[in-house]
Structures are given as C-alpha cells and as structure tokens.
Design an enzyme around this catalytic site. Structure first.
Site, mmCIF file in Angstrom:
data_model
loop_
_atom_site.group_PDB
_atom_site.id
_atom_site.type_symbol
_atom_site.label_atom_id
_atom_site.label_comp_id
_atom_site.label_asym_id
_atom_site.label_seq_id
_atom_site.Cartn_x
_atom_site.Cartn_y
_atom_site.Cartn_z
ATOM 1 C CE LYS A 301 -4.089 -1.874 2.258
ATOM 2 N NZ LYS A 301 -3.518 -3.118 2.809
HETATM 3 O O1 S5P Z 1 -9.387 -2.334 2.417
HETATM 4 C C1 S5P Z 1 -8.613 -3.239 2.665
HETATM 5 C C2 S5P Z 1 -7.491 -3.500 1.877
HETATM 6 C C3 S5P Z 1 -6.678 -4.569 2.175
HETATM 7 S S1 S5P Z 1 -5.433 -4.965 1.080
HETATM 8 N N1 S5P Z 1 -8.843 -4.058 3.711
HETATM 9 C C4 S5P Z 1 -8.037 -5.116 4.032
HETATM 10 O O2 S5P Z 1 -8.342 -5.835 4.985
HETATM 11 N N2 S5P Z 1 -6.905 -5.345 3.290
HETATM 12 C C5 S5P Z 1 -5.964 -6.442 3.648
HETATM 13 O O3 S5P Z 1 -6.641 -7.688 3.543
HETATM 14 C C6 S5P Z 1 -5.420 -6.384 5.066
HETATM 15 O O4 S5P Z 1 -4.199 -5.661 5.135
HETATM 16 C C7 S5P Z 1 -5.223 -7.839 5.430
HETATM 17 O O5 S5P Z 1 -3.965 -8.274 5.000
HETATM 18 C C8 S5P Z 1 -6.273 -8.566 4.626
HETATM 19 C C9 S5P Z 1 -7.521 -8.914 5.398
HETATM 20 O O6 S5P Z 1 -7.230 -9.805 6.440
HETATM 21 P P1 S5P Z 1 -8.361 -10.504 7.332
HETATM 22 O O7 S5P Z 1 -7.585 -11.252 8.361
HETATM 23 O O8 S5P Z 1 -9.199 -9.421 7.930
HETATM 24 O O9 S5P Z 1 -9.136 -11.408 6.399
#
Ligand code: S5P
Length: 458
Positions: A301
């Site tokens: 990012k």
């Molecule tokens: O808007 C966003 C963009 C990203 S890339 N929201 C997110 O959650 N992410 C990423 O997706 C975040 O940095 C993490 O690596 C992943 C979601 O992880 P989870 O454990 O919540 O499924």
C-alpha cells in the site's frame, strides 16, 4: 398536509434522514445507499418531538389498537415509548433487540403480566429484522404483540413478508417513497434522481453498481503479462482465492503456504510485519510459488511521492521489485506515485475502496482511482475494492474483508460473506484470518476455494 408528509418534512428538516444520490452513503455492511437515517437526533427538537409523539398516539387511536403496555425497542425506540406511555398514562417496558442477553440482563425490562398486550414502538425499520427479534423476545416473555409502530420505514421488499410471518401489523408514521416526494418538493432532491433513489430498496445489494457503472469496455488486444498469467493460474487451479498470510515469522508463513498453496491463485504478503526476514525467505517462497503455481502480491500500500515510493519499492532491505508479481498503491498522492512504481515485471493494483469502517474513500475518489488506472493500464491490472463499478477487462477486482460469515473485528475490519462479495462483482476474494486462524487451514482454504469459484462461475 398528510401525516406521512408532515413527518417526512420533520425528518428532512432535522437531517435525521439524509438523501444523496451523487455521493451515496456506505452502511456498516458495505452496502451503498442514497438514504441515511439517524432518527436519534429527533429527540433534541422539542416541537418536532411533540409532533412525532402525537402522530404515534393518533395512529393508536385511529386504529383502535388494544393494549396494556407500551414497549420500546432498545435503544432508539425507548424515548418514544416513554413519551407515549406518559401521555396515555399507561405502563411501559423496553425490550432488547439482541437475541442473546449479556449475562444477568433480562430481554424485557419493566413490569408486565403474562398475557399483557403490547404495542411495540420503534424508530426505524430497515429490513425489520431487529424489530422482529425484539417482538419475538416479548412474545417469548408471554406478552401478546399484534402491532408495531415505527417512525420510518425503508419499505424493503422483505420487510412486509417478515411482519406477515410473525402476524404483526406494521404501522409507520412515514416512509421512503413519501420522503422522496417531500425531498423533491423541498429541493433536497432533483425530480430526475427521484426514481433512481426509489429503486434502491428493491435491490440494495446491486443498486450502486447499476447506477455508478461507467461504460463497459471491450476486450483489449494486448494485456499486461502479469494479468495474463494470473488469469491462466486461476483457470488452471479453478481458484479465485487469495490468502493474506499476515503471520509474523517466516516459518509460520512457509508452513501455511505448504498447506494452502495448492488452493490459491495468489498469496498476499505484508513483508514488513515479518520479524525474522532474510533474503532466503524470498527464495523459499518463490520456490513454493513455482511448485504450487501461485503468484505473490506484496500488500505494501504505497502512499508517498514518486521518488520515495521508488526507493521503497526497489531498495531498502526488502527489494520488493525483485520478487513480487504485484504490489498495491493508494492514489492519494496523484499520478506521480504511478510514475514511481512503473515496472515491466511487477504489476500494480490500486485501492479504489477499503473494507474498514469509516474509511475516507468516497465514490468520487473511487472514480478518480479508476480513471488513473485507465491512464496507466500498461502497469495497473486491478483494484482493491468491494464493488465492480468499472467493467473493464484490463482490470481485476480483489476484495478483502471476506469470511464465511459477515461480521467485524475489534479494529474496524468489516467482513462480507463469500457469496455477497462475489455478487458485488469481485474477481478474487482475499481471506486472511478466516483461513490462517482456522484449526485446519488447508481444509478451510479448500472450502473458500470451492465456494468462491462456484459462485464466481454461476
Ligand atoms: O481495504 C482493505 C485493503 C486490504 S489490502 N482491507 C483489508 O483488509 N486489506 C488487507 O486484507 C489487510 O491488510 C489484510 O492483510 C487482509 C484482510 O485480512 P483478514 O484477516 O481481515 O481477512
């Protein structure tokens, strides 16, 4: 003026209800809507408050509703129930709309007898789900519920059905269509946008994509090589699953990849959260990527000026440009950031929307991100986002915040379930904790893979 219109006027004047077609609101569920309602502000306006309380009482009297107690739904129905009970000199209770109480607390607070008849008082009916849960709670406590009165309803399709099933008469002081009419009269909404706004409650899930879709673009002659490879991997493995390996040691990540590598098209890393990073880790990861046929997406990012991101991308201890197949960037700094990240081997993903609660990526920002992607389509191959508002085969949409069930975490993450995420048009789902925190990550990844691929190809 009819009661419905008068109440609609109160709601608009106090800004309890806001309408905005050009910049729709985002609900906690991620749904975009042209209407936002927060009736809690109404209690701060004494005259209007009186007018609304009177309207509730008028509805009770006109319909000859029989009752022993007034029941407010916690929390927003409580003040209205109190005003009404006070005026009619009747007993009052309140009821929680949560199915499960917390420890010692009762679902219904206040005194009542079994067989008492209650009129339930609510401020807003969106789908009607929480009001019906509250009504069921009253019924379970032995209270008879025939009628529910709410200030406002979004008039969603499934609301009526829910109330019919529970055999409860729903009365409302005003509704979505009356409010839209009043909003046009008062110049809060243009006549031209009224019909588009009114379409929202028919299909809230897809309303946004329908109205904010830019022109559909035909298949381009040449495509970015990274994109072509990603599409090939997806087809070969029947997988549109990206796993976010947000673990903090190289061993944990490599162990996870051993288990889930066969099920994914993409592995997403946050290289800077690893505590024991060494260049050998990258060699091992790349070997696994080759063996198990997946690509690597470093979720860095980037968000700085071109010159700085170029260093962050190519230098430092991580040398991201040497090993990632793709990286992502915010467009906030303007086109310079895309210039700084130009690279023939590593493709770019832009953030058009985010999954976190209260994020500042407005529809206008999303549109600008898409325009920038089109301008830099040699390098940009997709977006992080939730809604496919740009249908252009040069770009894939990847959606984070996905689990088998909707929900949130304690730090603002908002989860959609797999099917809803894909119905909004996404190409790839990104799943982190849903998989790596599972007892058997391999089996869990397979569940996500199969469900996501099946839904995507429906
Ligand atoms: O808007 C966003 C963009 C990203 S890339 N929201 C997110 O959650 N992410 C990423 O997706 C975040 O940095 C993490 O690596 C992943 C979601 O992880 P989870 O454990 O919540 O499924």
């Amino acid at each position: 003026m009819s009661r419905q219109k008068k109440i609609a006027e109160y709601l608009l004047d106090t800004k309890a209800v806001k309408l905005n077609f050009d910049e729709p609101f985002t609900y906690a569920s991620g749904i975009r809507s042209p209407i936002y309602c927060d009736n809690r502000v109404l209690i701060s306006h004494p005259k209007i408050r009186k007018g609304i309380a009177k309207a509730f009482i008028d509805v009770i009297k006109e319909n000859n509703l029989e009752f022993d107690i007034i029941a407010g739904v916690a929390t927003s129905g409580i003040p209205w129930a109190a005003f009404i009970a006070e005026e009619l000199e009747k007993p009052m209770v309140y009821v929680r709309s949560k199915a499960k109480g917390h420890g010692m607390t009762n679902l219904v607070e206040g005194e009542f007898k079994e067989g008492d008849k209650a009129i339930v008082i609510e401020d807003l009916i969106s789908t009607g789900g929480s009001s019906l849960t509250a009504a069921k709670g009253l019924k379970e406590a032995g209270i008879i519920v025939n009628d529910l009165i709410a200030i406002f309803t979004y008039q969603m399709k499934k609301t009526e059905e829910g109330f019919n099933n529970e055999k409860i008469n729903l009365h409302t002081l005003s509704d979505f269509s009356t409010l839209a009419e009043k909003a046009v009269e008062k110049n809060y909404l243009s006549a031209e946008n009224k019909d588009k706004v009114l379409e929202w409650n028919q299909d809230p899930q897809n309303w946004y994509s329908k109205h904010y879709q830019t022109e559909e673009i035909k298949e381009p002659e040449t495509k970015n090589k990274v994109l072509l490879k990603l599409q090939k991997v997806m087809k070969e493995k029947k997988s549109n699953l990206c796993v976010a390996a947000d673990l903090t040691t190289t061993k944990e990540i490599l162990d996870l990849v051993e288990e889930i590598g066969d099920k994914i098209c993409l592995l997403k890393t946050h290289i800077d959260i690893i505590e024991d990073f060494t260049p050998e880790f990258i060699t091992k990861l790349q070997k696994l990527a080759k063996e198990k046929n997946f690509m690597i997406f470093e979720d860095r990012k980037f968000a700085d000026i071109g010159n700085t991101v170029k260093h962050q991308f190519e230098n430092g201890i991580y040398h991201i440009a040497d090993w990632a197949d793709m990286v992502n960037a915010h467009v906030l700094p303007g086109p310079g950031i895309l210039e700084g990240l130009k690279n023939d081997k590593v493709a770019l993903i832009l953030l058009q929307e985010m999954s976190s609660k209260g994020n500042l990526l407005t529809p206008d920002y999303t549109k600008k991100a898409q325009e920038m992607a089109q301008e830099y389509s040699n390098y940009v191959i997709g977006f992080i986002g939730l809604n496919k508002t740009l249908k252009d085969p040069r770009f894939m949409l990847m959606t984070p915040g996905v689990k088998l069930e909707k929900g949130t975490d304690k730090l603002g993450q908002q989860y959609n379930d797999v099917e809803s995420a894909i119905k909004k048009g996404t190409d790839i789902i990104i799943v982190g904790r849903g998989i790596y925190q599972a007892e058997d990550p391999g089996a869990e990844a397979q569940k996500y893979q199969e469900l996501a691929w099946k839904t995507y190809n429906k």
